[in-house]
Design a protein around this motif. Sequence first.
Motif, PDB file in Angstrom:
ATOM      1  N   THR A   1       9.241  -4.039  -2.038  1.00 59.65           N
ATOM      2  CA  THR A   1       9.813  -3.657  -3.320  1.00 59.65           C
ATOM      3  C   THR A   1       8.738  -3.842  -4.381  1.00 59.65           C
ATOM      4  OG1 THR A   1      10.646  -5.872  -3.815  1.00 59.65           O
ATOM      5  CG2 THR A   1      12.122  -4.388  -2.608  1.00 59.65           C
ATOM      6  N   GLU A   2       9.136  -3.707  -5.631  1.00 61.91           N
ATOM      7  CA  GLU A   2       8.166  -3.820  -6.719  1.00 61.91           C
ATOM      8  C   GLU A   2       7.587  -5.227  -6.830  1.00 61.91           C
ATOM      9  OE1 GLU A   2       8.101  -3.268 -11.531  1.00 61.91           O
ATOM     10  OE2 GLU A   2       9.546  -2.123 -10.348  1.00 61.91           O
ATOM     11  N   LYS A   3       8.401  -6.261  -6.563  1.00 62.72           N
ATOM     12  CA  LYS A   3       7.950  -7.630  -6.781  1.00 62.72           C
ATOM     13  C   LYS A   3       7.867  -8.484  -5.528  1.00 62.72           C
ATOM     14  CE  LYS A   3       9.507  -7.834 -11.500  1.00 62.72           C
ATOM     15  NZ  LYS A   3      10.120  -8.616 -12.535  1.00 62.72           N
ATOM     16  N   ALA A   4       8.365  -8.000  -4.395  1.00 67.14           N
ATOM     17  CA  ALA A   4       8.378  -8.824  -3.189  1.00 67.14           C
ATOM     18  C   ALA A   4       8.231  -7.958  -1.946  1.00 67.14           C
ATOM     19  CB  ALA A   4       9.672  -9.621  -3.118  1.00 67.14           C
ATOM     20  N   VAL A   5       7.887  -8.626  -0.842  1.00 67.99           N
ATOM     21  CA  VAL A   5       7.808  -7.960   0.454  1.00 67.99           C
ATOM     22  C   VAL A   5       8.611  -8.763   1.467  1.00 67.99           C
ATOM     23  CG1 VAL A   5       5.586  -6.829   0.108  1.00 67.99           C
ATOM     24  CG2 VAL A   5       5.653  -9.129   1.000  1.00 67.99           C
TER      25      VAL A   5
ATOM     26  N   ILE B   1       0.731  -3.268  -2.387  1.00 76.40           N
ATOM     27  CA  ILE B   1      -0.290  -3.780  -1.487  1.00 76.40           C
ATOM     28  C   ILE B   1      -1.334  -2.699  -1.267  1.00 76.40           C
ATOM     29  CG2 ILE B   1      -0.716  -4.540   0.872  1.00 76.40           C
ATOM     30  CD1 ILE B   1       2.045  -5.811   0.798  1.00 76.40           C
ATOM     31  N   ARG B   2      -2.582  -3.087  -1.390  1.00 71.71           N
ATOM     32  CA  ARG B   2      -3.673  -2.143  -1.193  1.00 71.71           C
ATOM     33  C   ARG B   2      -4.322  -2.422   0.159  1.00 71.71           C
ATOM     34  NH1 ARG B   2      -4.869   0.512  -5.877  1.00 71.71           N
ATOM     35  NH2 ARG B   2      -4.059  -0.454  -7.756  1.00 71.71           N
ATOM     36  N   TYR B   3      -4.445  -1.384   0.933  1.00 68.67           N
ATOM     37  CA  TYR B   3      -5.076  -1.501   2.237  1.00 68.67           C
ATOM     38  C   TYR B   3      -6.513  -1.023   2.143  1.00 68.67           C
ATOM     39  CZ  TYR B   3      -0.378  -2.103   4.049  1.00 68.67           C
ATOM     40  OH  TYR B   3       0.881  -2.560   4.296  1.00 68.67           O
ATOM     41  N   ASN B   4      -7.357  -1.550   2.991  1.00 69.90           N
ATOM     42  CA  ASN B   4      -8.759  -1.161   3.038  1.00 69.90           C
ATOM     43  C   ASN B   4      -8.873   0.105   3.885  1.00 69.90           C
ATOM     44  OD1 ASN B   4     -11.495  -0.919   3.319  1.00 69.90           O
ATOM     45  ND2 ASN B   4     -11.832  -3.107   3.666  1.00 69.90           N
ATOM     46  N   LEU B   5      -8.837   1.263   3.238  1.00 72.07           N
ATOM     47  CA  LEU B   5      -8.829   2.538   3.951  1.00 72.07           C
ATOM     48  C   LEU B   5     -10.121   2.771   4.719  1.00 72.07           C
ATOM     49  CD1 LEU B   5      -7.116   4.783   1.270  1.00 72.07           C
ATOM     50  CD2 LEU B   5      -6.082   3.558   3.177  1.00 72.07           C
TER      51      LEU B   5
ATOM     52  N   LYS C   1      11.330 -13.338   6.147  1.00 75.34           N
ATOM     53  CA  LYS C   1      11.526 -13.967   4.842  1.00 75.34           C
ATOM     54  C   LYS C   1      10.999 -13.040   3.748  1.00 75.34           C
ATOM     55  CE  LYS C   1      12.903 -18.075   6.210  1.00 75.34           C
ATOM     56  NZ  LYS C   1      14.234 -18.548   5.981  1.00 75.34           N
ATOM     57  N   TRP C   2      11.669 -13.067   2.610  1.00 72.92           N
ATOM     58  CA  TRP C   2      11.169 -12.360   1.428  1.00 72.92           C
ATOM     59  C   TRP C   2      10.109 -13.228   0.770  1.00 72.92           C
ATOM     60  CZ3 TRP C   2      11.832  -7.478   0.045  1.00 72.92           C
ATOM     61  CH2 TRP C   2      12.908  -6.770   0.581  1.00 72.92           C
ATOM     62  N   VAL C   3       8.970 -12.632   0.470  1.00 76.91           N
ATOM     63  CA  VAL C   3       7.865 -13.353  -0.148  1.00 76.91           C
ATOM     64  C   VAL C   3       7.464 -12.615  -1.424  1.00 76.91           C
ATOM     65  CG1 VAL C   3       5.487 -14.131   0.163  1.00 76.91           C
ATOM     66  CG2 VAL C   3       7.035 -14.053   2.119  1.00 76.91           C
ATOM     67  N   PRO C   4       7.392 -13.320  -2.557  1.00 72.98           N
ATOM     68  CA  PRO C   4       6.928 -12.669  -3.800  1.00 72.98           C
ATOM     69  C   PRO C   4       5.484 -12.211  -3.652  1.00 72.98           C
ATOM     70  CG  PRO C   4       7.878 -14.821  -4.244  1.00 72.98           C
ATOM     71  CD  PRO C   4       7.781 -14.705  -2.782  1.00 72.98           C
ATOM     72  N   LYS C   5       5.153 -11.097  -4.265  1.00 74.38           N
ATOM     73  CA  LYS C   5       3.794 -10.577  -4.164  1.00 74.38           C
ATOM     74  C   LYS C   5       2.773 -11.513  -4.809  1.00 74.38           C
ATOM     75  CE  LYS C   5       4.807  -5.730  -3.598  1.00 74.38           C
ATOM     76  NZ  LYS C   5       4.628  -4.381  -4.104  1.00 74.38           N
ATOM     77  N   SER C   6       3.221 -12.357  -5.712  1.00 74.47           N
ATOM     78  CA  SER C   6       2.294 -13.306  -6.334  1.00 74.47           C
ATOM     79  C   SER C   6       1.871 -14.396  -5.349  1.00 74.47           C
ATOM     80  CB  SER C   6       2.938 -13.949  -7.557  1.00 74.47           C
ATOM     81  OG  SER C   6       4.104 -14.664  -7.192  1.00 74.47           O
ATOM     82  N   CYS C   7       2.585 -14.542  -4.235  1.00 77.32           N
ATOM     83  CA  CYS C   7       2.261 -15.571  -3.227  1.00 77.32           C
ATOM     84  C   CYS C   7       1.490 -15.004  -2.052  1.00 77.32           C
ATOM     85  CB  CYS C   7       3.551 -16.211  -2.721  1.00 77.32           C
ATOM     86  SG  CYS C   7       4.438 -17.095  -3.988  1.00 77.32           S
TER      87      CYS C   7
END
Length: 105
Positions: A76-80, A5-9, A96-102
Amino acid sequence: MKKFIRYNLSRIMSNAWKAFRGLASRGKTFSDCLRAAWAWERTHAFTVKGWFIRKFPRCVQYAIENRDSWHIIHETEKAVLVEWFDRKYPMNSISKWVPKSCIEF
């Protein structure tokens, strides 16, 4: 390839400086303001796609949609692991675990 995840610094720093300038007379340090800006960014940096939320049972969908705040607990690498909670009743949270693609940023 890892996708994090990229945050807006820039937004984080500008919010921290705005808060510091506004609260400097009240004894808040820049560190406190920066910590608050990071906390705000973590809770408002993303949304979960609607089709993924609709996969949950109706009662969980309703609970997630009516929560006013959320944040990432673990990544993690594929989910948060996302926790939705209500500021009035923080003890009633849903994780809940959510895939990063969602996740939409």
